[in-house]
Each structure stands twice: as structure tokens, then as C-alpha cells.
Design a protein around this motif. Structure first.
Motif, PDB file in Angstrom:
ATOM      1  N   CYS A   1     -56.099 -12.033 -11.238  1.00  0.00           N
ATOM      2  CA  CYS A   1     -55.031 -12.950 -10.850  1.00  0.00           C
ATOM      3  C   CYS A   1     -54.163 -13.319 -12.044  1.00  0.00           C
ATOM      4  N   LEU A   2     -52.859 -13.338 -11.834  1.00  0.00           N
ATOM      5  CA  LEU A   2     -51.898 -13.601 -12.907  1.00  0.00           C
ATOM      6  C   LEU A   2     -51.744 -15.101 -13.150  1.00  0.00           C
ATOM      7  N   THR A   3     -52.838 -15.763 -13.440  1.00  0.00           N
ATOM      8  CA  THR A   3     -52.837 -17.182 -13.811  1.00  0.00           C
ATOM      9  C   THR A   3     -54.045 -17.417 -14.710  1.00  0.00           C
ATOM     10  N   ARG A   4     -53.832 -18.188 -15.761  1.00  0.00           N
ATOM     11  CA  ARG A   4     -54.930 -18.569 -16.650  1.00  0.00           C
ATOM     12  C   ARG A   4     -55.329 -20.015 -16.359  1.00  0.00           C
TER      13      ARG A   4
ATOM     14  N   GLY B   1     -46.532 -22.390 -13.981  1.00  0.00           N
ATOM     15  CA  GLY B   1     -46.048 -21.065 -13.616  1.00  0.00           C
ATOM     16  C   GLY B   1     -46.921 -19.943 -14.136  1.00  0.00           C
ATOM     17  N   GLU B   2     -47.672 -20.194 -15.214  1.00  0.00           N
ATOM     18  CA  GLU B   2     -48.551 -19.154 -15.747  1.00  0.00           C
ATOM     19  C   GLU B   2     -49.951 -19.669 -16.088  1.00  0.00           C
ATOM     20  N   THR B   3     -50.082 -20.972 -16.273  1.00  0.00           N
ATOM     21  CA  THR B   3     -51.375 -21.560 -16.629  1.00  0.00           C
ATOM     22  C   THR B   3     -51.631 -22.784 -15.758  1.00  0.00           C
ATOM     23  N   ILE B   4     -52.895 -23.008 -15.403  1.00  0.00           N
ATOM     24  CA  ILE B   4     -53.316 -24.225 -14.713  1.00  0.00           C
ATOM     25  C   ILE B   4     -54.272 -24.960 -15.640  1.00  0.00           C
ATOM     26  N   GLN B   5     -53.975 -26.221 -15.896  1.00  0.00           N
ATOM     27  CA  GLN B   5     -54.808 -27.027 -16.782  1.00  0.00           C
ATOM     28  C   GLN B   5     -55.453 -28.163 -16.001  1.00  0.00           C
ATOM     29  N   PHE B   6     -56.750 -28.342 -16.234  1.00  0.00           N
ATOM     30  CA  PHE B   6     -57.500 -29.454 -15.665  1.00  0.00           C
ATOM     31  C   PHE B   6     -57.881 -30.418 -16.770  1.00  0.00           C
ATOM     32  N   SER B   7     -57.887 -31.696 -16.447  1.00  0.00           N
ATOM     33  CA  SER B   7     -58.382 -32.709 -17.362  1.00  0.00           C
ATOM     34  C   SER B   7     -59.903 -32.659 -17.422  1.00  0.00           C
TER      35      SER B   7
ATOM     36  N   ALA C   1     -51.134 -22.168  -5.770  1.00  0.00           N
ATOM     37  CA  ALA C   1     -50.023 -21.945  -4.833  1.00  0.00           C
ATOM     38  C   ALA C   1     -48.682 -22.183  -5.516  1.00  0.00           C
ATOM     39  N   HIS C   2     -48.590 -23.232  -6.336  1.00  0.00           N
ATOM     40  CA  HIS C   2     -47.353 -23.480  -7.088  1.00  0.00           C
ATOM     41  C   HIS C   2     -46.979 -22.259  -7.932  1.00  0.00           C
ATOM     42  N   ASN C   3     -47.971 -21.692  -8.636  1.00  0.00           N
ATOM     43  CA  ASN C   3     -47.687 -20.545  -9.501  1.00  0.00           C
ATOM     44  C   ASN C   3     -47.276 -19.321  -8.700  1.00  0.00           C
ATOM     45  N   ILE C   4     -48.017 -19.029  -7.628  1.00  0.00           N
ATOM     46  CA  ILE C   4     -47.717 -17.843  -6.822  1.00  0.00           C
ATOM     47  C   ILE C   4     -46.329 -17.944  -6.201  1.00  0.00           C
ATOM     48  N   LEU C   5     -45.966 -19.125  -5.756  1.00  0.00           N
ATOM     49  CA  LEU C   5     -44.680 -19.328  -5.072  1.00  0.00           C
ATOM     50  C   LEU C   5     -43.518 -19.548  -6.044  1.00  0.00           C
TER      51      LEU C   5
ATOM     52  N   ASP D   1     -49.118 -27.251  -0.511  1.00  0.00           N
ATOM     53  CA  ASP D   1     -50.223 -27.726   0.335  1.00  0.00           C
ATOM     54  C   ASP D   1     -50.479 -26.765   1.500  1.00  0.00           C
ATOM     55  N   ARG D   2     -49.399 -26.323   2.151  1.00  0.00           N
ATOM     56  CA  ARG D   2     -49.572 -25.412   3.295  1.00  0.00           C
ATOM     57  C   ARG D   2     -50.165 -24.082   2.853  1.00  0.00           C
ATOM     58  N   PHE D   3     -49.661 -23.531   1.748  1.00  0.00           N
ATOM     59  CA  PHE D   3     -50.136 -22.227   1.288  1.00  0.00           C
ATOM     60  C   PHE D   3     -51.566 -22.320   0.752  1.00  0.00           C
ATOM     61  N   SER D   4     -51.934 -23.482   0.227  1.00  0.00           N
ATOM     62  CA  SER D   4     -53.262 -23.616  -0.373  1.00  0.00           C
ATOM     63  C   SER D   4     -54.378 -23.379   0.635  1.00  0.00           C
ATOM     64  N   VAL D   5     -54.171 -23.743   1.911  1.00  0.00           N
ATOM     65  CA  VAL D   5     -55.237 -23.538   2.889  1.00  0.00           C
ATOM     66  C   VAL D   5     -55.438 -22.048   3.154  1.00  0.00           C
ATOM     67  N   HIS D   6     -54.367 -21.255   3.040  1.00  0.00           N
ATOM     68  CA  HIS D   6     -54.496 -19.795   3.174  1.00  0.00           C
ATOM     69  C   HIS D   6     -55.287 -19.229   1.993  1.00  0.00           C
ATOM     70  N   LEU D   7     -55.039 -19.752   0.778  1.00  0.00           N
ATOM     71  CA  LEU D   7     -55.775 -19.287  -0.392  1.00  0.00           C
ATOM     72  C   LEU D   7     -57.256 -19.640  -0.277  1.00  0.00           C
ATOM     73  N   LEU D   8     -57.549 -20.847   0.184  1.00  0.00           N
ATOM     74  CA  LEU D   8     -58.944 -21.245   0.359  1.00  0.00           C
ATOM     75  C   LEU D   8     -59.643 -20.337   1.364  1.00  0.00           C
ATOM     76  N   SER D   9     -58.979 -20.061   2.474  1.00  0.00           N
ATOM     77  CA  SER D   9     -59.562 -19.204   3.497  1.00  0.00           C
ATOM     78  C   SER D   9     -59.801 -17.791   2.960  1.00  0.00           C
ATOM     79  N   SER D  10     -58.819 -17.256   2.225  1.00  0.00           N
ATOM     80  CA  SER D  10     -58.951 -15.899   1.676  1.00  0.00           C
ATOM     81  C   SER D  10     -60.085 -15.815   0.661  1.00  0.00           C
ATOM     82  N   ALA D  11     -60.366 -16.941  -0.025  1.00  0.00           N
ATOM     83  CA  ALA D  11     -61.438 -16.971  -1.028  1.00  0.00           C
ATOM     84  C   ALA D  11     -62.809 -17.217  -0.407  1.00  0.00           C
ATOM     85  N   GLY D  12     -62.866 -17.360   0.928  1.00  0.00           N
ATOM     86  CA  GLY D  12     -64.142 -17.530   1.596  1.00  0.00           C
ATOM     87  C   GLY D  12     -64.557 -18.963   1.845  1.00  0.00           C
ATOM     88  N   PHE D  13     -63.664 -19.921   1.530  1.00  0.00           N
ATOM     89  CA  PHE D  13     -63.960 -21.327   1.802  1.00  0.00           C
ATOM     90  C   PHE D  13     -63.503 -21.698   3.211  1.00  0.00           C
ATOM     91  N   ASN D  14     -64.104 -22.732   3.748  1.00  0.00           N
ATOM     92  CA  ASN D  14     -63.589 -23.316   4.985  1.00  0.00           C
ATOM     93  C   ASN D  14     -62.378 -24.166   4.611  1.00  0.00           C
TER      94      ASN D  14
END
Length: 255
Positions: free
Chosen positions: A113-116, A131-137, A158-162, A196-209
Motif C-alpha cells: 500500500c502506498l501509505t506509510r 497524502g503519503e503518511t498517516i501518523q498516530f499519537s 481513505a483520505h490518502n487514497i481519495l 467516512d463512507r469509503f472507510s467502511v469499504h476498506l474495513l470490509s475489504s480487510a476482513g473486518f465487520n
């Protein structure tokens, strides 16, 4: 992008007050070095080790730091961007300095995946994407569950992909108070809703409910950010849950 399984860092990232300690702990045989290697990754299979210095990549020498690089990760980020742009499954030749030896190593990456993802202080309890990196506290991991991590990671991814960061910049939307008013607030909110809308598709594709996202905003999510999610740029927690539930209704007939 090509995933190697190695994490690199540069000596100048560490401030002058701790740079000697950083050199003692991490060795830095070259000023760009490998911080860690993921077990069984392409870098591990190639024989790379934490503490190896990198002097060139595909024959291009790693530049030394200048005055503008001091105290920043700018040079490391340049290397990351250079490697991201390489063929996802093409061999990468590294010149490695280990102890008093210098030798070449070919790493055969796998497409990823093209995100760090990074953990970064100074973000409060939340996460951001650029757009290229996701940072968590670090506080996010201490305060919230693994379910929260999956839901928030999907939203930021989803923000990065879109391409939301680039789109908002093209529309001259900036952060701060000005970005929370009028047209700016509407465009930011549109991007947040879309993520938010796209994130549920990503969760589903990753095998999450994907319904875990709805449960999150009805539960843990209500505590995040105080009044931020009632600002004009973001929906409140209940409204976000409803938006996601409606999107899941579109998704579920396909299963």
C-alpha cells in the motif's frame, strides 16, 4: 510501492542535545542507517541488520545533511519518497556500511500500500494524514482499543487514497480558523464525509465487520477531540455513525 521491511533514520533527526547518545545507541556507520528490520521481510531475507549504514541506493549516493536538515527528518523523507517511486517489485541495490566493511546488497521488495504509518508525539489523542503518511499519537494507543485503531486507520487511509489533501490544497483550503468557516468548512466536511463512507469499504475489504465503525462512533469515538467533531468541518459522533450505517446498507447486499 515497494515494501522492503526496513525502517531508516538519519542522524540529524536527533537534536544536538541527544545526537551523541543517538550515535552511541544506533551506531550510525553512515549518517543514513537502518533503524530496524521486520522479521522475514525482504530486507531480513537479504541479510540486512539494524545499525547497517546506507551509502547509496541503485548507484545514487545518499547525500550528506546540510544546515537546513538539522533537527528534521527531511533527508530521511527524501529517501523514503525516492524509494516509493521505484518499481513495486523491482530489485533495489543498496551499498551497505557495516563495521569497517562496505558491500552491496540486493533487496527484492514486495508490492504494498502506498501509505506509510508512523507514531509521532504532539498529536494529542488523535491521528492525521498528509497524502503519503498517516501518523498516530502515542497517547492514542494508550487510550483506545484495537477496534478504534482499525476504524481510524481506515478513515485516514481513505483520505490518502481519495487524494483529499491535494484536492483541498488546489481549492486553496488551509488549516486554522479560516479553514473552519464558510466555503472552506463545507469542502473540508465533504472530504470528511467521503472518507467516512469509503472507510467502511476498506474495513470490509480487510476482513473486518464494517459495523465496528458504527459501534465506535456510538461508543469510544464520542470522547475524541472534545468539541472538534461538532465544528462545521466535522459531523458529530452520532451523525458519523448514521452516515456509515447508511453506507454499510449499500455494501451488505454484495455479500
Amino acid at each position: 510501492m515497494p515494501a522492503t521491511g526496513m525502517v531508516v533514520h538519519a542522524l540529524e533527526q536527533y537534536g544536538p542535545d541527544v545526537q551523541d547518545e543517538a550515535r552511541a545507541v544506533f551506531e550510525f556507520p553512515a549518517t543514513l542507517s537502518i533503524l530496524t528490520v521486520v522479521p522475514d521481510s525482504p530486507a531480513s531475507i537479504a541479510g540486512l541488520l539494524p545499525g547497517d549504514g546506507i551509502t547509496s541506493i541503485n548507484g545514487t549516493a545518499v547525500r550528506e545533511a546540510d544546515a537546513e536538515d538539522r533537527g528534521t527528518s527531511r533527508r530521511r523523507d527524501e529517501i523514503e519518497r525516492y524509494m516509493v517511486a521505484l518499481a513495486p517489485a523491482g530489485a533495489i541495490r543498496l551499498s551497505i556500511r557495516r563495521d569497517d566493511r562496505e558491500f552491496a546488497v540486493d533487496v527484492h521488495p514486495v508490492p504494498a500500500c502506498l501509505t506509510r504509518f508512523e507514531v509521532s508525539p504532539g498529536l494529542g489523542d488523535w491521528a492525521i494524514s498528509n497524502g503519503e503518511t498517516i501518523q498516530f499519537s502515542p497517547r492514542f494507543f494508550a487510550r483506545f482499543s484495537d477496534t478504534a485503531l482499525a476504524v481510524v486507520a481506515a478513515h485516514e487511509l481513505a483520505h490518502n487514497i481519495l487524494g483529499h489533501r491535494a484536492r483541498l490544497e488546489r481549492d486553496n483550503i488551509r488549516g486554522g480558523l479560516a479553514g473552519a468557516l464558510g466555503r472552506s468548512a463545507r469542502l473540508v466536511r465533504d472530504a470528511e464525509d467521503e472518507a467516512d463512507r469509503f472507510s467502511v469499504h476498506l474495513l470490509s475489504s480487510a476482513g473486518f465487520n464494517p459495523r465496528m465503525a458504527v459501534d465506535f462512533w456510538h461508543g469510544e469515538g464520542r470522547a475524541i477531540g472534545g468539541g472538534l467533531f461538532h465544528a462545521p468541518t466535522h459531523r458529530g459522533a452520532r451523525a458519523r455513525a448514521a452516515l456509515m450505517a447508511a453506507e454499510i446498507e449499500k455494501l451488505e447486499p454484495a455479500h
